[in-house]
Write a protein that holds these residues in place. Structure first.
Motif, PDB file in Angstrom:
ATOM      1  N   ASP A   5       0.759  -1.354   0.056  1.00 12.56           N
ATOM      2  CA  ASP A   5       0.115  -0.129  -0.058  1.00 12.56           C
ATOM      3  C   ASP A   5       0.688   1.078   0.166  1.00 12.56           C
ATOM      4  N   TYR A   6       1.060   1.690  -1.091  1.00 11.56           N
ATOM      5  CA  TYR A   6       1.936   3.060  -1.230  1.00 11.56           C
ATOM      6  C   TYR A   6       1.030   4.206  -1.334  1.00 11.56           C
ATOM      7  N   PRO A   7       1.578   5.308  -0.789  1.00  9.78           N
ATOM      8  CA  PRO A   7       0.585   6.502  -0.561  1.00  9.78           C
ATOM      9  C   PRO A   7       0.252   6.882  -2.053  1.00  9.78           C
ATOM     10  N   GLU A   8      -0.959   7.582  -2.094  1.00 11.08           N
ATOM     11  CA  GLU A   8      -1.551   7.985  -3.364  1.00 11.08           C
ATOM     12  C   GLU A   8      -1.931   9.182  -3.315  1.00 11.08           C
ATOM     13  N   THR A   9      -1.433   9.920  -4.440  1.00  9.17           N
ATOM     14  CA  THR A   9      -1.894  11.411  -4.372  1.00  9.17           C
ATOM     15  C   THR A   9      -3.410  11.570  -4.375  1.00  9.17           C
ATOM     16  N   PRO A  10      -3.738  12.869  -3.763  1.00 16.30           N
ATOM     17  CA  PRO A  10      -5.304  13.077  -3.626  1.00 16.30           C
ATOM     18  C   PRO A  10      -6.130  13.048  -4.897  1.00 16.30           C
ATOM     19  N   VAL A  16       3.636   7.105  -4.621  1.00 18.32           N
ATOM     20  CA  VAL A  16       4.670   7.445  -3.891  1.00 18.32           C
ATOM     21  C   VAL A  16       5.537   6.002  -3.610  1.00 18.32           C
ATOM     22  N   ALA A  17       6.847   5.652  -4.211  1.00 18.19           N
ATOM     23  CA  ALA A  17       7.388   4.491  -4.039  1.00 18.19           C
ATOM     24  C   ALA A  17       8.874   4.858  -4.254  1.00 18.19           C
ATOM     25  N   LYS A  18       9.717   4.453  -3.246  1.00 12.71           N
ATOM     26  CA  LYS A  18      11.150   4.639  -3.326  1.00 12.71           C
ATOM     27  C   LYS A  18      11.453   6.478  -3.481  1.00 12.71           C
ATOM     28  N   SER A  19      10.546   6.869  -2.697  1.00 11.40           N
ATOM     29  CA  SER A  19      10.421   8.466  -2.284  1.00 11.40           C
ATOM     30  C   SER A  19      10.301   9.344  -3.654  1.00 11.40           C
ATOM     31  N   ARG A  20       9.581   8.528  -4.588  1.00 12.32           N
ATOM     32  CA  ARG A  20       9.416   9.218  -6.089  1.00 12.32           C
ATOM     33  C   ARG A  20       8.074   9.138  -6.390  1.00 12.32           C
ATOM     34  N   LEU A  21       7.598  10.241  -7.129  1.00 14.20           N
ATOM     35  CA  LEU A  21       6.091  10.199  -7.753  1.00 14.20           C
ATOM     36  C   LEU A  21       6.528   9.300  -8.619  1.00 14.20           C
ATOM     37  N   TRP A  22       5.207   8.158  -9.020  1.00 12.56           N
ATOM     38  CA  TRP A  22       5.173   7.144 -10.177  1.00 12.56           C
ATOM     39  C   TRP A  22       3.766   7.486 -10.709  1.00 12.56           C
ATOM     40  N   GLU A  98       2.676  19.956   0.299  1.00  9.14           N
ATOM     41  CA  GLU A  98       1.916  20.106   1.359  1.00  9.14           C
ATOM     42  C   GLU A  98       1.026  18.672   1.852  1.00  9.14           C
ATOM     43  N   TRP A  99       0.607  18.021   0.778  1.00 10.70           N
ATOM     44  CA  TRP A  99      -0.080  16.813   1.001  1.00 10.70           C
ATOM     45  C   TRP A  99       1.133  15.873   1.608  1.00 10.70           C
ATOM     46  N   TRP A 100       2.130  15.694   1.114  1.00  8.18           N
ATOM     47  CA  TRP A 100       3.220  14.932   1.803  1.00  8.18           C
ATOM     48  C   TRP A 100       3.558  15.063   3.068  1.00  8.18           C
ATOM     49  N   ALA A 101       3.789  16.441   3.260  1.00 14.82           N
ATOM     50  CA  ALA A 101       3.997  16.826   4.782  1.00 14.82           C
ATOM     51  C   ALA A 101       2.892  16.478   5.897  1.00 14.82           C
ATOM     52  N   ASP A 102       1.665  16.349   5.173  1.00 19.17           N
ATOM     53  CA  ASP A 102       0.623  16.348   6.134  1.00 19.17           C
ATOM     54  C   ASP A 102       0.306  14.795   6.381  1.00 19.17           C
ATOM     55  N   LEU A 103       0.943  13.976   5.527  1.00 16.75           N
ATOM     56  CA  LEU A 103       0.693  12.320   5.857  1.00 16.75           C
ATOM     57  C   LEU A 103       1.289  11.799   6.975  1.00 16.75           C
ATOM     58  N   PRO A 104       0.705  11.079   7.579  1.00 16.96           N
ATOM     59  CA  PRO A 104       1.131  10.260   8.669  1.00 16.96           C
ATOM     60  C   PRO A 104       2.453   9.633   8.404  1.00 16.96           C
ATOM     61  N   ASP A 105       3.381   9.464   9.452  1.00 20.43           N
ATOM     62  CA  ASP A 105       4.950   8.871   9.510  1.00 20.43           C
ATOM     63  C   ASP A 105       4.960   7.553   8.687  1.00 20.43           C
ATOM     64  N   THR A 106       3.961   6.797   9.026  1.00 19.10           N
ATOM     65  CA  THR A 106       3.724   5.476   8.550  1.00 19.10           C
ATOM     66  C   THR A 106       3.614   5.482   7.088  1.00 19.10           C
ATOM     67  N   ALA A 107       2.707   6.503   6.723  1.00 21.61           N
ATOM     68  CA  ALA A 107       2.516   6.606   5.047  1.00 21.61           C
ATOM     69  C   ALA A 107       3.563   7.094   4.381  1.00 21.61           C
ATOM     70  N   ARG A 108       4.397   8.010   4.914  1.00 18.66           N
ATOM     71  CA  ARG A 108       5.606   8.631   4.266  1.00 18.66           C
ATOM     72  C   ARG A 108       6.584   7.370   4.193  1.00 18.66           C
ATOM     73  N   ALA A 109       6.675   6.584   5.493  1.00 17.35           N
ATOM     74  CA  ALA A 109       7.831   5.772   5.364  1.00 17.35           C
ATOM     75  C   ALA A 109       7.513   4.515   4.417  1.00 17.35           C
ATOM     76  N   ALA A 110       6.075   4.424   4.134  1.00 15.92           N
ATOM     77  CA  ALA A 110       5.772   3.353   2.977  1.00 15.92           C
ATOM     78  C   ALA A 110       6.174   3.808   1.892  1.00 15.92           C
ATOM     79  N   GLY A 111       6.095   4.977   1.668  1.00 16.16           N
ATOM     80  CA  GLY A 111       6.398   5.660   0.303  1.00 16.16           C
ATOM     81  C   GLY A 111       8.063   5.891   0.346  1.00 16.16           C
TER      82      GLY A 111
END
Length: 120
Positions: A5-10, A16-22, A98-111
């Motif tokens: 489950d990678y974070p998905e933009t709104p 987001v995977a490997k700290s990049r937008l795909w 802004e969306w990225w900064a507001d994500l929970p730490d677990t979601a940013r870590a997954a991304g």
């Protein structure tokens, strides 16, 4: 294998995977077209893995690229509001900062591809 489950933009354009937008697959594709392109992509990826020389490798990589274009993950963007492609950028360096900064730490870590599970 379970899908991660990678974070998905709104707006649903990227994950987001490997700290990049795909860029995600074009959601307007009908199921038959999408399935055929995914099948072609998987066959092309296998061909890359089993290529025996540079000629086979180049042909297989070209087939991967063609499948990615068919899925809308490369080439011209599939949305029509004039927003440029930000694929390959770190979310904090994009219009999604802004969306990225507001994500929970677990979601940013997954991304980022990291395990956010607390260590004992």
């Amino acid at each position: 294998m379970a899908r991660k489950d990678y974070p998905e933009t709104p707006d649903g354009r990227y994950f987001v995977a490997k700290s990049r937008l795909w860029r995600k697959t074009d959601p307007r594709l009908d199921d038959t077209t999408r399935r055929a392109a995914v099948k072609a992509l998987m066959q092309a990826r296998r061909a890359v893995r089993f290529a025996k020389d540079e000629v086979e490798t180049r042909a297989a990589r070209d087939a991967v690229d063609a499948a990615k274009h068919a899925l809308g993950e490369r080439g011209p963007v599939w949305w029509d509001d004039g927003t440029p492609d930000e694929g390959g950028r770190h979310p904090k360096n994009s219009s999604y900062a802004e969306w990225w900064a507001d994500l929970p730490d677990t979601a940013r870590a997954a991304g980022a591809g990291k395990d956010a599970t607390p260590q004992p």
